[in-house]
Design a protein around this motif. Structure first.
Motif, PDB file in Angstrom:
ATOM      1  N   LEU A  84       3.801 -12.867   9.826  1.00  0.00           N
ATOM      2  CA  LEU A  84       2.641 -11.969   9.893  1.00  0.00           C
ATOM      3  C   LEU A  84       3.066 -10.508   9.766  1.00  0.00           C
ATOM      4  N   MET A  85       4.218 -10.158  10.333  1.00  0.00           N
ATOM      5  CA  MET A  85       4.748  -8.799  10.182  1.00  0.00           C
ATOM      6  C   MET A  85       5.083  -8.531   8.714  1.00  0.00           C
ATOM      7  N   ARG A  86       5.665  -9.532   8.060  1.00  0.00           N
ATOM      8  CA  ARG A  86       5.987  -9.418   6.634  1.00  0.00           C
ATOM      9  C   ARG A  86       4.706  -9.262   5.814  1.00  0.00           C
ATOM     10  N   ALA A  87       3.664 -10.007   6.189  1.00  0.00           N
ATOM     11  CA  ALA A  87       2.383  -9.905   5.487  1.00  0.00           C
ATOM     12  C   ALA A  87       1.809  -8.493   5.615  1.00  0.00           C
ATOM     13  N   ALA A  88       1.971  -7.900   6.784  1.00  0.00           N
ATOM     14  CA  ALA A  88       1.485  -6.527   6.990  1.00  0.00           C
ATOM     15  C   ALA A  88       2.175  -5.557   6.038  1.00  0.00           C
ATOM     16  N   GLU A  89       3.485  -5.748   5.859  1.00  0.00           N
ATOM     17  CA  GLU A  89       4.236  -4.895   4.925  1.00  0.00           C
ATOM     18  C   GLU A  89       3.775  -5.146   3.484  1.00  0.00           C
ATOM     19  N   GLU A  90       3.630  -6.418   3.124  1.00  0.00           N
ATOM     20  CA  GLU A  90       3.257  -6.769   1.748  1.00  0.00           C
ATOM     21  C   GLU A  90       1.852  -6.295   1.399  1.00  0.00           C
ATOM     22  N   SER A  91       0.979  -6.228   2.404  1.00  0.00           N
ATOM     23  CA  SER A  91      -0.404  -5.811   2.134  1.00  0.00           C
ATOM     24  C   SER A  91      -0.466  -4.403   1.564  1.00  0.00           C
ATOM     25  N   GLU A  92       0.576  -3.591   1.828  1.00  0.00           N
ATOM     26  CA  GLU A  92       0.600  -2.213   1.317  1.00  0.00           C
ATOM     27  C   GLU A  92       0.763  -2.166  -0.196  1.00  0.00           C
ATOM     28  N   GLY A  93       1.168  -3.292  -0.822  1.00  0.00           N
ATOM     29  CA  GLY A  93       1.353  -3.293  -2.273  1.00  0.00           C
ATOM     30  C   GLY A  93       0.268  -4.015  -3.050  1.00  0.00           C
ATOM     31  N   MET A  94      -0.769  -4.472  -2.347  1.00  0.00           N
ATOM     32  CA  MET A  94      -1.802  -5.282  -3.004  1.00  0.00           C
ATOM     33  C   MET A  94      -2.528  -4.546  -4.124  1.00  0.00           C
TER      34      MET A  94
END
Length: 210
Positions: A148-158
Motif C-alpha cells: 500500500l505504501m508502494r501504491a501511494a508512491e506509484e499513484s504520483e505517476g498516474m
C-alpha cells in the motif's frame, strides 16, 4: 496487414493486472504477451521463448550496448529486460503486444517507442485495494502495508499515462482494454499509408471527371 499496437500496462500490486491480461488473451487471438530476456537460470518446467528468453550475462550486455532492449533492470544479480526484437516482430505480424511493467520501465519504453499506448490499471479505491490484498490471504500485514505504501508512491505517476482503467469487474475491464486498443488502431496518424491510398484514388477519380 496493419501493424499492431504496443500496450504498456502498469498498476498497483493487487489491482488485477495479471488476471485482466490473461482473460484478454483468452478472449482475443490478436494479442501477444511480451516476453522478457533474463540472465537467471531456467526453473523446472520453464522453456526458452515461452516464460523468458534465457541469455548469458554477456549476451544481455551486448543487447544493452546495441540498444536492443527497450528497458532493463538488474534484480538480485540478474538482468531482466524487454527485447526490441520480439516486440517488433509481433507488431509487424499485426499482433497487439501487451507489456506488463512498472512505471519507470513504462516511461523508458515511451521514450523509445512514442507510439506505445500507456495504460494504468487501478481498483476503484485504495480501500478496495487493501481489501483485495487482505483477501488473498497469502501475505502478512507487513507485506500488505508495504504494498500500500508502494501504491501511494506509484499513484504520483498516474497522470503520465494515456488511459486509466478502473478494474471494478474483470470482464468489463477486459472489454474496455480491448476497446482502447481498437480505438488506437483507428487513429489517423497510425493509418497514414491507408489515407495516402484513399487520397490518391480520389485524385485519379477527379482527373477522370474532368
Amino acid at each position: 496487414m496493419s501493424k499492431g499496437i504496443l500496450a504498456v500496462v502498469s498498476g498497483f500490486s493487487g489491482a488485477g493486472k495479471g488476471t485482466v491480461m490473461k482473460r484478454l488473451l483468452e478472449k482475443h487471438d490478436d494479442y501477444a504477451l511480451s516476453i522478457s530476456v533474463t540472465t537467471r537460470a531456467p526453473r523446472q518446467g520453464e522453456e526458452d521463448g515461452r516464460e523468458y528468453f534465457f541469455r548469458t550475462k554477456e549476451e544481455v550486455e551486448k543487447l544493452i550496448a546495441d540498444d536492443q532492449l527497450l528497458e532493463y533492470a538488474e534484480y538480485v544479480g540478474n538482468y531482466y529486460g524487454t527485447p526490441r526484437f520480439y516486440v517488433e516482430e509481433m507488431l509487424s505480424k499485426g499482433k497487439n503486444v501487451i507489456l506488463e511493467i512498472e512505471i519507470q520501465g513504462a516511461m523508458k519504453i515511451k521514450e523509445k517507442i512514442p507510439e506505445a499506448v500507456l495504460i494504468f490499471v487501478t481498483p476503484p479505491s485504495i480501500k478496495e485495494l487493501e481489501e483485495r490484498l487482505t483477501g488473498r490471504g497469502t501475505e502478512s500485514q507487513d507485506v500488505i502495508h508495504s504494498r500500500l505504501m508502494r501504491a501511494a508512491e506509484e499513484s504520483e505517476g498516474m497522470e503520465n499515462y494515456d488511459y486509466l482503467l478502473v478494474n471494478d469487474e474483470v470482464d468489463g475491464c477486459v472489454e474496455r482494454l480491448h476497446q482502447i486498443v481498437l480505438s488506437e488502431q483507428s487513429r489517423a496518424r497510425r493509418n497514414e499509408d491507408f489515407i495516402k491510398t484513399i487520397q490518391e484514388e480520389a485524385r485519379i477519380f477527379m482527373k477522370g471527371e474532368n
